[in-house]
Design an enzyme around this catalytic site. Structure first.
Site, mmCIF file in Angstrom:
data_model
loop_
_atom_site.group_PDB
_atom_site.id
_atom_site.type_symbol
_atom_site.label_atom_id
_atom_site.label_comp_id
_atom_site.label_asym_id
_atom_site.label_seq_id
_atom_site.Cartn_x
_atom_site.Cartn_y
_atom_site.Cartn_z
ATOM 1 N N HIS A 55 14.221 -34.543 -1.954
ATOM 2 C CA HIS A 55 14.904 -34.858 -3.197
ATOM 3 C C HIS A 55 15.419 -33.588 -3.870
ATOM 4 O O HIS A 55 15.131 -32.467 -3.451
ATOM 5 C CB HIS A 55 13.960 -35.622 -4.128
ATOM 6 N N GLU A 57 14.673 -32.091 -6.676
ATOM 7 C CA GLU A 57 13.679 -31.158 -7.207
ATOM 8 C C GLU A 57 13.120 -30.265 -6.101
ATOM 9 O O GLU A 57 12.908 -29.061 -6.305
ATOM 10 C CB GLU A 57 12.524 -31.935 -7.870
ATOM 11 N N CYS A 82 10.182 -38.617 -9.098
ATOM 12 C CA CYS A 82 9.428 -39.748 -8.564
ATOM 13 C C CYS A 82 7.931 -39.467 -8.582
ATOM 14 O O CYS A 82 7.481 -38.328 -8.518
ATOM 15 C CB CYS A 82 9.896 -40.084 -7.153
ATOM 16 N N ASP A 213 45.371 -61.610 8.269
ATOM 17 C CA ASP A 213 45.649 -60.169 8.322
ATOM 18 C C ASP A 213 44.963 -59.483 9.498
ATOM 19 O O ASP A 213 45.367 -58.398 9.907
ATOM 20 C CB ASP A 213 45.201 -59.489 7.023
ATOM 21 N N LEU A 217 38.622 -53.491 8.686
ATOM 22 C CA LEU A 217 37.704 -53.165 7.581
ATOM 23 C C LEU A 217 36.814 -51.973 7.911
ATOM 24 O O LEU A 217 35.650 -51.918 7.503
ATOM 25 C CB LEU A 217 36.838 -54.383 7.217
ATOM 26 N N LEU A 301 38.831 -63.197 -5.076
ATOM 27 C CA LEU A 301 38.874 -62.238 -6.174
ATOM 28 C C LEU A 301 38.852 -62.941 -7.531
ATOM 29 O O LEU A 301 38.108 -62.546 -8.444
ATOM 30 C CB LEU A 301 40.132 -61.369 -6.057
ATOM 31 N N SER A 303 37.665 -65.820 -8.238
ATOM 32 C CA SER A 303 36.354 -66.442 -8.470
ATOM 33 C C SER A 303 35.391 -65.447 -9.106
ATOM 34 O O SER A 303 34.647 -65.796 -10.040
ATOM 35 C CB SER A 303 35.774 -66.947 -7.144
#
Length: 355
Positions: A55, A57, A82, A213, A217, A301, A303
């Site tokens: 992390h 730190e 943490c 289309d 993705l 979209l 919705s």
């Protein structure tokens, strides 16, 4: 504003600058930066670089050459250290063992296993702890993590490109149109879209978008992590030849049918007789998917907009007219930011009434 508070904000601002370098590589962990100051000088810096790795730190403390200086230092950290054993040991234990007398925290960690326990532990060890420095800025940086922890759903970004006259596509005749998808945005916008994909956990499209289309993705115009592909296919009618079913990266298909999953292709049954968006959110929360970009089409979209279940909308206005076609989704909000991308314009909206 006091001189002391000014100083605290200066160092916390540096923590935020450092933290952003972990964007796209630390999720589902939050982005965190840390700065160690002794006698008015920065002697160590660090940020969380990668999920499962040390992390902020730890990296900051490791960067300090003379560890004896830590006993007269202040460590600034954008998120509460943490207090539990996860992928790495508790950071508050390391701070205590190093004898750091002062800790300044941006925001308290909403994660159930931390949530103030790190601060309590450090205070019990005699450390002077200050919280709430640049709190809003620290929360904004990790809005995805905060939404996920506080509201148990992913951070939702709606994204589409529309023409100057407000259309997102031409009208296709029939299910399997021979026309290629209309290109509305320019190459610079295209690059920015792919950059965004590397920074989010998943990308979602509806059945017609996948069918007409045939998008892949995937991340192609930028370097980074591939998001999980999410596809709606109620009737399981999408052919196996589509790019989203090529098995090249993890893909989840939401359907009401009983289907056999295979490598990199998971079928998840939903009850399509009820509202599916909360069902999708619940599944993504259970799967530790903290953010999703909804890319279309219009019905999907809209919705999300109508239900108020969105956090940001990224609308690319292309420099062309279509004359007619599929209308763009309707937003009542005003954009909070605009950006010129050559002859395109990117408008960013934020949902003030999010659910």
């Amino acid at each position: 504003m006091s001189k002391e508070k000014n100083i605290d904000e200066i160092y916390m601002s540096r923590c935020l600058e450092l933290a952003q370098q972990g964007r796209g590589t630390v999720a589902p962990n939050p982005m965190v930066g840390a700065v160690i100051v002794c006698d008015g000088k920065i002697i160590g810096e660090g940020f969380h670089r990668q999920f499962g790795k040390p992390h902020a730190e730890v990296n900051a403390i490791n960067s300090v050459r003379d560890k004896e200086m830590l006993k007269q230092s202040t460590i600034y950290v954008s998120l509460e250290p943490c207090s539990h054993f996860g992928k790495t040991p508790p950071c508050c234990d390391l701070i205590i063992s190093c004898g750091i007398p002062h800790v300044v925290v941006g925001i308290i960690d909403p994660f159930a296993k931390v949530k103030g326990r790190g601060i309590e532990k450090m205070k019990a060890a005699g450390i002077d702890v200050k919280t709430g420095v640049l709190e809003k800025e620290c929360e904004k940086l990790n809005c995805r993590f905060m939404m996920f922890q506080k509201h148990h759903r992913p951070y939702i970004i709606l994204k589409w490109a529309q023409s100057l006259d407000g259309y997102i596509d031409v009208i296709h005749s029939g299910e399997k149109s021979s026309k290629t998808p209309v290109c509305i945005s320019n190459p610079l916008s295209h690059i920015l879209v792919h950059k965004q994909r590397t920074e989010e956990a998943a990308i979602l499209v509806g059945t017609n978008t996948a069918l007409l289309d045939n998008p892949s993705l995937t991340v192609r115009s930028w370097s980074g992590k591939q998001p999980v592909r999410l596809i709606l296919d109620r009737q399981n009618r999408l052919p196996e030849t589509l790019k989203v079913k090529d098995g090249s990266c993890p893909t989840i298909i939401f359907t009401e049918k009983e289907c056999m999953s295979k490598t990199n292709l998971t079928y998840v049954r939903l009850n399509f007789k009820e509202n599916i968006i909360p069902q999708i959110n619940a599944y993504l929360y259970k799967s530790q998917i903290q953010s999703v970009v909804v890319e279309g089409g219009h019905q999907l979209l809209q919705s999300y907009i109508d239900q108020g279940l969105w956090d940001e909308s990224h609308v690319y206005i292309g420099n062309k007219w279509l004359g007619n076609g599929v209308s763009a989704p309707k937003l009542d909000d005003l954009p909070v930011k605009s950006q010129c991308l050559d002859d395109d314009t990117l408008l960013i909206f934020q949902n003030k009434l999010k659910k």
